[in-house]
Design a protein around this motif. Structure first.
Motif, short mmCIF file in Angstrom:
data_model
loop_
_atom_site.label_atom_id
_atom_site.label_comp_id
_atom_site.label_asym_id
_atom_site.label_seq_id
_atom_site.Cartn_x
_atom_site.Cartn_y
_atom_site.Cartn_z
N PRO A 50 36.80 39.86 41.08
CA PRO A 50 38.00 39.00 41.15
C PRO A 50 37.73 37.56 40.73
CG PRO A 50 37.35 39.77 43.36
CD PRO A 50 36.42 40.41 42.39
N SER B 65 38.18 42.10 48.68
CA SER B 65 39.57 42.58 48.69
C SER B 65 40.50 41.41 49.00
CB SER B 65 39.75 43.71 49.69
OG SER B 65 39.35 43.26 50.97
N ALA C 82 40.60 39.16 45.88
CA ALA C 82 41.41 39.78 44.83
C ALA C 82 42.90 39.54 45.04
CB ALA C 82 41.12 41.28 44.78
N GLU C 83 43.30 39.33 46.29
CA GLU C 83 44.73 39.10 46.59
C GLU C 83 45.09 37.62 46.61
OE1 GLU C 83 46.99 40.93 49.80
OE2 GLU C 83 45.41 42.43 49.95
#
Ligand code: IMP
Length: 430
Positions: free
Chosen positions: A277, A362, A365-366
């Motif tokens: 990311p 995670s 990545a958001e």
């Protein structure tokens, strides 16, 4: 004496080679402390470009001492080629020494790196440089590695033969891989490399220690960057060593109290090679503008780099992990011509603002970047040699960047040439 550690504050490729080359003028000893030929440092001297992968970027300063430290992994075929090419350039060079404790990359490390990257389903794909770096460090920590000193040892031939046989068998059974170099070929090649390397090999920890005691200036040259650090980076999309400033002590064989100043190098924007990311990534024409204007193609692999706006969340994180005293901002000239420039000051994650760099990929990545927008500039700044030569908008960009990062700017690079730099302070104590 005075010592400076120079580290990448982003995902590598920040322009550390150029900064090292500039600071090497003041240093007596230049030490690389981690990584191997996954690094690619470009130095331009008198119109000639030098691409260095293993040899420290101080090599183009005759009279200095360059060290390949114990924390590095060395591919001897690459090192020999690099040394021969430098010698053939006819330029006077610094003296070069190699740590006897550095580890050696063997052909099956390279093969293993390739095979892992090509594993069906891409489950283990990191987007490595495929130079065998990770597998060589795996063997180091599994205590199955080969150090330079072992390669020079009387028992090297038998040891190489056993290692090569075992590893080639593992490659065959695990990956069904053929095409590995025959063990006898590995033995012959590496014994020849041993002869080539022998005159350069030293106890470099002692050499650095003596330089420090004698009051010399020592520069520790990091490769890759903070976000590629095995502990502090965006794991698993990281390299297998410790580019962060703490790695300098371990990888050069000195105590942490030897380090005086830490300089973090950052581009005026952000780039990343390989997977993982990247919150401020621009997949639009501005990203393409940065790639073309900044020649953002890997020195080692030629891969196009992913480009995006500057991320101050990352810079604050790098400041904490490395105890940064100063930032060196490179490639400021690349932003010229953009009507507005943006700096990411925080992330928005599921409706809330976060200002610290998350450890969960995670979450990263958001994360949506929260930007501040500043006016751009159109003036050519490649000839600027003093802070006052920069347009007001460029100065405002630098001072806001420093404020958001919490670290003062100590140097600004405005082009690839050795002379295209504005030094705002002296990094070595006098
Ligand atoms: P490795 O170091 O070849 O194992 O690659 C691991 C990750 O680090 C990959 O994402 C590479 O693209 C990245 N990487 C390694 N060396 C460099 C570098 O010098 N600059 C930028 N990225 C690098």
């Amino acid at each position: 004496m005075s010592t400076v550690v120079l580290v990448g504050a982003q995902w590598g490729d920040e322009g550390k080679g150029k900064l090292t080359d500039c600071l090497a003028a003041e240093a007596d000893v230049i030490v690389r402390y981690q990584g191997g030929n996954n690094a690619g440092h470009t130095v331009r001297v008198e119109g000639q470009e030098y691409k260095l992968h293993l040899v420290p970027s101080g090599i183009l300063h005759p009279g200095k001492v360059c060290v390949i430290g114990n924390g590095m992994v060395i591919d001897p075929s690459v090192l020999r080629r690099e040394i021969e090419q430098l010698a053939a350039s006819g330029r006077p060079l610094a003296a070069l020494y190699i740590s006897e404790r550095a580890h050696v990359i063997l052909p099956y490390h390279r093969q293993c790196d390739e095979l892992e990257e090509e594993c069906p389903g891409g489950l283990r794909r990191i987007g490595t440089t495929r130079r065998g770096i990770g597998p060589a460090y795996v063997d180091k920590y599994a205590r199955e590695g080969l150090r330079v000193v072992d390669l020079l040892d009387e028992g090297a031939e038998e040891r190489l033969r056993c290692m090569a046989r075992r590893k080639i068998e593992i490659l065959k059974r695990l990956y069904g891989a053929g095409g590995a170099a025959a063990p006898e070929q590995v033995v012959a090649d590496y014994l020849a490399y041993a002869d080539f390397l022998r005159p350069y090999v030293r106890d470099t920890s002692l050499l650095v220690h003596e330089a420090v005691r004698a009051g010399r200036h020592v520069l520790f040259e990091g490769a890759q960057g903070t976000l590629l650090d095995i502990d502090h980076g965006t794991y698993p999309y990281v390299t297998s060593s410790s580019p962060a400033a703490g790695g300098a002590a371990v990888g050069a064989g000195v105590g942490p109290r030897v380090i005086d100043t830490v300089l973090g190098v950052t581009k005026a924007y952000t780039t990343r090679v390989g997977g993982g990311p990247f919150p401020t990534e621009l997949v639009d024409e501005t990203g393409e503008f940065l790639r073309q204007a900044g020649h953002e193609f890997g020195t080692t692999t030629g891969r196009p780099r992913r480009c995006g706006w500057l991320d101050a969340v990352i810079l604050r994180y790098a400041a904490r992990i490395n105890s940064l005293d100063y930032l060196a901002v490179t490639k400021l000239d690349v932003l010229c011509g953009l009507p507005v420039v943006r700096i990411c000051r925080a992330y928005r994650y599921r409706g809330r603002e976060i200002t610290e760099f998350p450890s969960r990929l995670s979450v990263l990545a958001e994360c949506e970047p929260v930007y501040e927008e500043l006016p751009g500039w159109t003036e050519d700044i490649t000839g600027a040699r003093a802070y006052e030569d920069l347009p007001v908008a460029a100065r405002r960009y630098l001072s806001r960047l420093a404020e958001l990062a919490g670290v003062p700017v100590g140097a600004v690079s405005v082009g690839p040439g050795r002379e295209q730099i504005i030094m705002l302070t002296s990094f070595f104590r006098r």
